[in-house]
Write an enzyme that holds these catalytic residues in place. Sequence first.
Site, PDB file in Angstrom:
ATOM      1  N   CYS A 122      33.046  27.592  42.145  1.00 20.53           N
ATOM      2  CA  CYS A 122      34.477  27.312  42.302  1.00 20.53           C
ATOM      3  C   CYS A 122      34.724  26.528  43.592  1.00 20.53           C
ATOM      4  CB  CYS A 122      35.284  28.612  42.222  1.00 20.53           C
ATOM      5  SG  CYS A 122      37.051  28.286  42.013  1.00 20.53           S
ATOM      6  N   HIS A 216      33.618  31.119  37.412  1.00 17.81           N
ATOM      7  CA  HIS A 216      33.131  32.266  38.192  1.00 17.81           C
ATOM      8  C   HIS A 216      32.112  33.081  37.399  1.00 17.81           C
ATOM      9  CE1 HIS A 216      35.735  32.199  41.789  1.00 17.81           C
ATOM     10  NE2 HIS A 216      36.502  31.464  41.006  1.00 17.81           N
ATOM     11  N   GLU A 218      30.162  35.220  38.406  1.00 18.95           N
ATOM     12  CA  GLU A 218      30.109  36.617  38.910  1.00 18.95           C
ATOM     13  C   GLU A 218      31.174  37.495  38.264  1.00 18.95           C
ATOM     14  OE1 GLU A 218      31.668  34.240  40.416  1.00 18.95           O
ATOM     15  OE2 GLU A 218      33.473  35.071  41.334  1.00 18.95           O
TER      16      GLU A 218
HETATM   17  N1  LIG Z   1      40.387  25.254  45.780  1.00 17.11           N
HETATM   18  C1  LIG Z   1      39.714  26.516  45.948  1.00 17.11           C
HETATM   19  C2  LIG Z   1      39.066  26.948  44.665  1.00 17.11           C
HETATM   20  C3  LIG Z   1      39.969  27.629  43.753  1.00 17.11           C
HETATM   21  C4  LIG Z   1      41.113  26.773  43.305  1.00 17.11           C
HETATM   22  O1  LIG Z   1      40.960  25.604  42.987  1.00 17.11           O
HETATM   23  O2  LIG Z   1      42.179  27.305  43.256  1.00 17.11           O
END
Ligand SMILES: NCCCC(=O)O
Length: 236
Positions: A122, A216, A218
């Site tokens: 991520c 994710h 995990e």
């Molecule tokens: N930018 C941090 C990772 C998670 C998101 O994109 O919200």
Amino acid sequence: MSSGEGVVVARPLIGVSTYLESGARWGVWELEAALLPVGYPRLVQRAGGLAAMLPPDAPELAAEAVARLDGLVIAGGPDVEPVRYGAEREERTGPPAPDRDAWELALIDAALASGVPLLGICRGMQLLNVALGGTLVQHIDGHAEVVGVFGGHAVKPVPGSLYAGVVPEESFVPTYHHQAVDRLGEGLVPSAYAADGTVEAVELPSSDWVLGVQWHPEMGEDVRVMRALVEAAAAG
Ligand SMILES: NCCCC(=O)O
């Protein structure tokens, strides 16, 4: 870990970057705490690795840390500070975490320089892209529908990619992100897409084993991506 013939084979040591959030407090003592969702070390352990937490430290120590590891995971977390990719902060971008950005970028640089296998998850994938000169879209709709609740969607591997060699079929993945890769970093290629065309995984063909996934692992049951990292770490 035993090889099954009485020979003890050391589990690959997988470093996982962690958080030092100012509000984090532990136990009745309310001590400052380093944080990492337990899904990360559990997944490393299920995949056959030994997990080591890496809280933010002086960036100049990153190479020393990475030299002791067999593999590295850059975990999910807050938005990357836009100045890191030459952009102004937009309204929906979260507050900066400059110490964490600096430490994790230094870890990534060290892993790339030394050939230590690297998995970005991520934010970790987004940071890998930024480390290689890429940029991010600061907000996309539809990928983190409810604040604080993980969603999920299908991702399709790019045939012939490292990722497709690990997960050859289209799969449903746990996801929580509102940002995405915009311009790819130097040498990175997409290795999986969402149905709307969002780049969901990237890899670095010039390296032995570097993969970033926007979802994710995990948070799910599928251990294959982490197992592939652990196997690459063992082979190194
Ligand atoms: N930018 C941090 C990772 C998670 C998101 O994109 O919200």
